[in-house]
Design a protein around this motif. Sequence first.
Motif, PDB file in Angstrom:
ATOM      1  N   UNK A   1     -13.413   5.699  -1.158  1.00 41.10           N
ATOM      2  CA  UNK A   1     -12.876   4.443  -0.726  1.00 41.10           C
ATOM      3  C   UNK A   1     -11.546   4.231  -1.425  1.00 41.10           C
ATOM      4  N   UNK A   2     -10.522   3.907  -0.680  1.00 39.53           N
ATOM      5  CA  UNK A   2      -9.204   3.655  -1.226  1.00 39.53           C
ATOM      6  C   UNK A   2      -8.989   2.153  -1.341  1.00 39.53           C
ATOM      7  N   UNK A   3      -8.273   1.735  -2.366  1.00 43.62           N
ATOM      8  CA  UNK A   3      -7.950   0.322  -2.526  1.00 43.62           C
ATOM      9  C   UNK A   3      -6.451   0.158  -2.645  1.00 43.62           C
ATOM     10  N   UNK A   4      -5.994  -1.025  -2.312  1.00 46.60           N
ATOM     11  CA  UNK A   4      -4.578  -1.344  -2.401  1.00 46.60           C
ATOM     12  C   UNK A   4      -4.292  -1.848  -3.807  1.00 46.60           C
ATOM     13  N   UNK A   5      -3.386  -1.173  -4.548  1.00 49.09           N
ATOM     14  CA  UNK A   5      -3.086  -1.653  -5.894  1.00 49.09           C
ATOM     15  C   UNK A   5      -2.300  -2.958  -5.833  1.00 49.09           C
ATOM     16  N   UNK A   6      -2.656  -3.891  -6.675  1.00 54.31           N
ATOM     17  CA  UNK A   6      -1.939  -5.165  -6.734  1.00 54.31           C
ATOM     18  C   UNK A   6      -2.217  -5.816  -8.072  1.00 54.31           C
ATOM     19  N   UNK A   7      -1.552  -6.943  -8.309  1.00 51.84           N
ATOM     20  CA  UNK A   7      -1.755  -7.666  -9.551  1.00 51.84           C
ATOM     21  C   UNK A   7      -2.894  -8.674  -9.429  1.00 51.84           C
ATOM     22  N   UNK A  14      -7.988  -5.324  -0.797  1.00 51.02           N
ATOM     23  CA  UNK A  14      -8.504  -4.799   0.460  1.00 51.02           C
ATOM     24  C   UNK A  14      -9.180  -3.468   0.198  1.00 51.02           C
ATOM     25  N   UNK A  15     -10.295  -3.239   0.872  1.00 51.53           N
ATOM     26  CA  UNK A  15     -10.983  -1.957   0.753  1.00 51.53           C
ATOM     27  C   UNK A  15     -10.830  -1.220   2.071  1.00 51.53           C
ATOM     28  N   UNK A  16     -10.434   0.034   1.988  1.00 45.81           N
ATOM     29  CA  UNK A  16     -10.268   0.884   3.160  1.00 45.81           C
ATOM     30  C   UNK A  16     -11.280   2.009   3.105  1.00 45.81           C
ATOM     31  N   UNK A  17     -11.912   2.293   4.248  1.00 44.11           N
ATOM     32  CA  UNK A  17     -12.870   3.384   4.347  1.00 44.11           C
ATOM     33  C   UNK A  17     -12.332   4.459   5.272  1.00 44.11           C
ATOM     34  N   UNK A  46      -0.603   8.846   8.422  1.00 47.89           N
ATOM     35  CA  UNK A  46      -0.429  10.290   8.457  1.00 47.89           C
ATOM     36  C   UNK A  46      -1.432  10.887   9.428  1.00 47.89           C
ATOM     37  N   UNK A  47      -2.308  11.742   8.937  1.00 49.02           N
ATOM     38  CA  UNK A  47      -3.316  12.349   9.805  1.00 49.02           C
ATOM     39  C   UNK A  47      -4.716  11.800   9.530  1.00 49.02           C
ATOM     40  N   UNK A  48      -4.827  10.746   8.716  1.00 45.82           N
ATOM     41  CA  UNK A  48      -6.133  10.167   8.386  1.00 45.82           C
ATOM     42  C   UNK A  48      -6.247   8.765   8.960  1.00 45.82           C
ATOM     43  N   UNK A  49      -7.474   8.423   9.359  1.00 44.08           N
ATOM     44  CA  UNK A  49      -7.770   7.089   9.864  1.00 44.08           C
ATOM     45  C   UNK A  49      -8.530   6.315   8.799  1.00 44.08           C
ATOM     46  N   UNK A  50      -8.238   5.027   8.723  1.00 42.12           N
ATOM     47  CA  UNK A  50      -8.912   4.138   7.794  1.00 42.12           C
ATOM     48  C   UNK A  50      -9.311   2.870   8.524  1.00 42.12           C
ATOM     49  N   UNK A  51     -10.400   2.266   8.081  1.00 42.87           N
ATOM     50  CA  UNK A  51     -10.834   0.978   8.598  1.00 42.87           C
ATOM     51  C   UNK A  51     -11.054   0.073   7.386  1.00 42.87           C
ATOM     52  N   UNK A  52     -10.609  -1.185   7.509  1.00 39.16           N
ATOM     53  CA  UNK A  52     -10.804  -2.109   6.392  1.00 39.16           C
ATOM     54  C   UNK A  52     -12.254  -2.565   6.362  1.00 39.16           C
ATOM     55  N   UNK A  53     -12.697  -2.948   5.184  1.00 43.60           N
ATOM     56  CA  UNK A  53     -14.069  -3.416   5.024  1.00 43.60           C
ATOM     57  C   UNK A  53     -14.323  -4.652   5.885  1.00 43.60           C
TER      58      UNK A  53
END
Length: 75
Positions: A1-7, A14-17, A46-53
């Motif tokens: 799971x990737x997350x958006x870095x922020x303060x 946001x969580x991306x799957x 790019x070549x990957x798809x993500x969907x937000x939680x």
Amino acid sequence: MATVPSSETPSDRLKFYDVNDLRQMFHVGRNKARLMMDALPSIRVGSKDYVTESALNAHIAEHGGILVKWPKRNR
């Protein structure tokens, strides 16, 4: 799971799957996870798809699940 870095705090991020995350969450194979991703409101980077939680949860709540339609077999 990737997350958006922020303060912001971790709970505000946001969580991306991706397809591998869907495989693990729903205990399915790669092909079925790929078909699930195609049925969801996904974002391509790019070549990957993500969907937000939130989009995943909203889609499941609205449709009662994720409809997976296997392509017709060529004979």
